[in-house]
Design a protein around this motif. Structure first.
Motif, mmCIF file in Angstrom:
data_model
loop_
_atom_site.group_PDB
_atom_site.id
_atom_site.type_symbol
_atom_site.label_atom_id
_atom_site.label_comp_id
_atom_site.label_asym_id
_atom_site.label_seq_id
_atom_site.Cartn_x
_atom_site.Cartn_y
_atom_site.Cartn_z
ATOM 1 N N ALA A 1 0.847 -1.201 0.000
ATOM 2 C CA ALA A 1 0.000 0.000 0.000
ATOM 3 C C ALA A 1 0.881 1.249 0.000
ATOM 4 O O ALA A 1 2.072 1.204 0.299
ATOM 5 N N ARG A 2 0.282 2.377 -0.327
ATOM 6 C CA ARG A 2 1.019 3.642 -0.342
ATOM 7 C C ARG A 2 0.980 4.315 1.034
ATOM 8 O O ARG A 2 1.915 4.955 1.467
ATOM 9 N N TRP A 3 -0.144 4.186 1.724
ATOM 10 C CA TRP A 3 -0.361 4.855 3.004
ATOM 11 C C TRP A 3 -0.808 3.858 4.059
ATOM 12 O O TRP A 3 -1.482 2.883 3.731
ATOM 13 N N VAL A 4 -0.461 4.186 5.318
ATOM 14 C CA VAL A 4 -1.076 3.486 6.452
ATOM 15 C C VAL A 4 -1.847 4.531 7.257
ATOM 16 O O VAL A 4 -1.284 5.569 7.646
ATOM 17 N N ILE A 5 -3.110 4.257 7.477
ATOM 18 C CA ILE A 5 -3.938 5.120 8.321
ATOM 19 C C ILE A 5 -4.028 4.429 9.679
ATOM 20 O O ILE A 5 -4.511 3.298 9.772
ATOM 21 N N HIS A 6 -3.520 5.093 10.706
ATOM 22 C CA HIS A 6 -3.474 4.510 12.050
ATOM 23 C C HIS A 6 -4.728 4.956 12.791
ATOM 24 O O HIS A 6 -4.831 6.118 13.194
ATOM 25 N N ALA A 7 -5.682 4.048 12.930
ATOM 26 C CA ALA A 7 -6.967 4.375 13.552
ATOM 27 C C ALA A 7 -6.989 3.798 14.962
ATOM 28 O O ALA A 7 -6.529 2.682 15.182
ATOM 29 N N VAL A 8 -7.539 4.569 15.878
ATOM 30 C CA VAL A 8 -7.591 4.119 17.272
ATOM 31 C C VAL A 8 -9.052 3.882 17.653
ATOM 32 O O VAL A 8 -9.824 4.813 17.867
ATOM 33 N N GLY A 9 -9.415 2.613 17.700
ATOM 34 C CA GLY A 9 -10.757 2.233 18.143
ATOM 35 C C GLY A 9 -10.797 2.171 19.666
ATOM 36 O O GLY A 9 -9.763 2.217 20.338
ATOM 37 N N PRO A 10 -12.001 2.062 20.223
ATOM 38 C CA PRO A 10 -12.139 2.010 21.685
ATOM 39 C C PRO A 10 -11.884 0.600 22.233
ATOM 40 O O PRO A 10 -12.112 -0.390 21.546
ATOM 41 N N VAL A 11 -11.460 0.554 23.478
ATOM 42 C CA VAL A 11 -11.464 -0.700 24.233
ATOM 43 C C VAL A 11 -12.919 -0.973 24.636
ATOM 44 O O VAL A 11 -13.619 -0.051 25.071
ATOM 45 N N TRP A 12 -13.380 -2.204 24.457
ATOM 46 C CA TRP A 12 -14.755 -2.561 24.861
ATOM 47 C C TRP A 12 -14.846 -2.600 26.381
ATOM 48 O O TRP A 12 -14.075 -3.296 27.040
ATOM 49 N N ARG A 13 -15.792 -1.801 26.920
ATOM 50 C CA ARG A 13 -15.990 -1.809 28.380
ATOM 51 C C ARG A 13 -17.456 -2.037 28.698
ATOM 52 O O ARG A 13 -18.024 -1.415 29.596
ATOM 53 N N GLY A 14 -18.087 -2.891 27.912
ATOM 54 C CA GLY A 14 -19.469 -3.272 28.179
ATOM 55 C C GLY A 14 -20.487 -2.610 27.268
ATOM 56 O O GLY A 14 -21.637 -3.018 27.220
ATOM 57 N N GLY A 15 -20.089 -1.560 26.574
ATOM 58 C CA GLY A 15 -20.966 -0.968 25.569
ATOM 59 C C GLY A 15 -21.626 0.330 25.977
ATOM 60 O O GLY A 15 -22.213 1.023 25.141
#
Ligand code: APR
Length: 187
Positions: free
Chosen positions: A78-92
């Motif tokens: 790939a040309r780019w890496v997009i570093h995405a930060v998702g949440p830690v699941w803490r029950g919703g």
């Protein structure tokens, strides 16, 4: 499995995110951009040290949960890496769905800002961060569909690269509910 959202192809494949021949791949990063296992480990291992050198230099403060930053992709196809930060699941009930949706949206915006035609996502937050796969699939697919309906921009293809058959099947079932085959041509 594939569907069309207006002019954009939405594709589900089973595979390894690091092998994808697309303009940008998305990393399942942490807010320190410190590297880790899973997708993050595979990307830095295959992409080489240039990626971490760049993120350290350009984003010394890291990246907040629910957002994303972009770097070049070192030795990856790939040309780019997009570093995405998702949440830690803490029950919703700690804003997880909103944070997950916003990580996908910001990633798509960054892809467009860099004129990407194709972008590949892993299933953010469903490994070390323990987000239940079916709920994550619902948020991921609905967010991408809504975004592409509103502003496809440069994008021609959005691909979800699911790790293993179970993840693939879960995403396929959710997508079939959201966009039944007979209706997909209407976008
Ligand atoms: N390609 C595609 N998908 C993958 C790959 C791969 N090479 N490796 C793992 N996966 C899948 C996992 O099975 C999971 O469903 O990606 C999903 C996300 O898992 P993680 O990579 O663990 O990401 P996440 O849950 O968002 O946790 C992020 O883990 O590695 C650390 O540094 C990272 O702290 C961050 C956290």
């Amino acid at each position: 499995m594939q569907r069309h959202i207006g002019p954009v192809k939405l594709l589900l494949v089973e595979g390894d995110i690091t092998q994808q021949q697309v303009d940008a791949i998305v990393n399942a990063a942490n807010s320190r951009l410190a590297g880790g296992g899973g997708v993050d480990g595979a990307i830095h291992r295959r992409g080489g040290p240039a990626i971490m050198e760049e993120t350290r230099r350009r984003y010394p403060e890291g990246c907040p949960t629910g957002s994303a930053v972009i770097s070049t992709a070192g030795e990856l196809p790939a040309r780019w890496v997009i570093h995405a930060v998702g949440p830690v699941w803490r029950g919703g009930s700690h804003g997880e769905a909103q944070l997950l949706a916003s990580a996908y949206r910001r990633s798509l915006e960054l892809a467009q800002e860099h004129q990407c035609r194709s972008v590949a996502f892993p299933s953010l937050s469903t490994g070390a961060y323990r987000y239940p796969m079916d709920q994550a699939a619902q948020v991921a697919l609905q967010t991408v569909i809504d975004f592409l309906r509103q502003q496809p921009g440069s994008l021609q293809e959005v691909r979800f690269v699911l790790f293993g058959q179970q993840a693939y099947q879960t995403y396929a079932q959710v997508l079939e509910k959201l966009l039944p085959e007979a209706e997909s041509s209407q976008g």
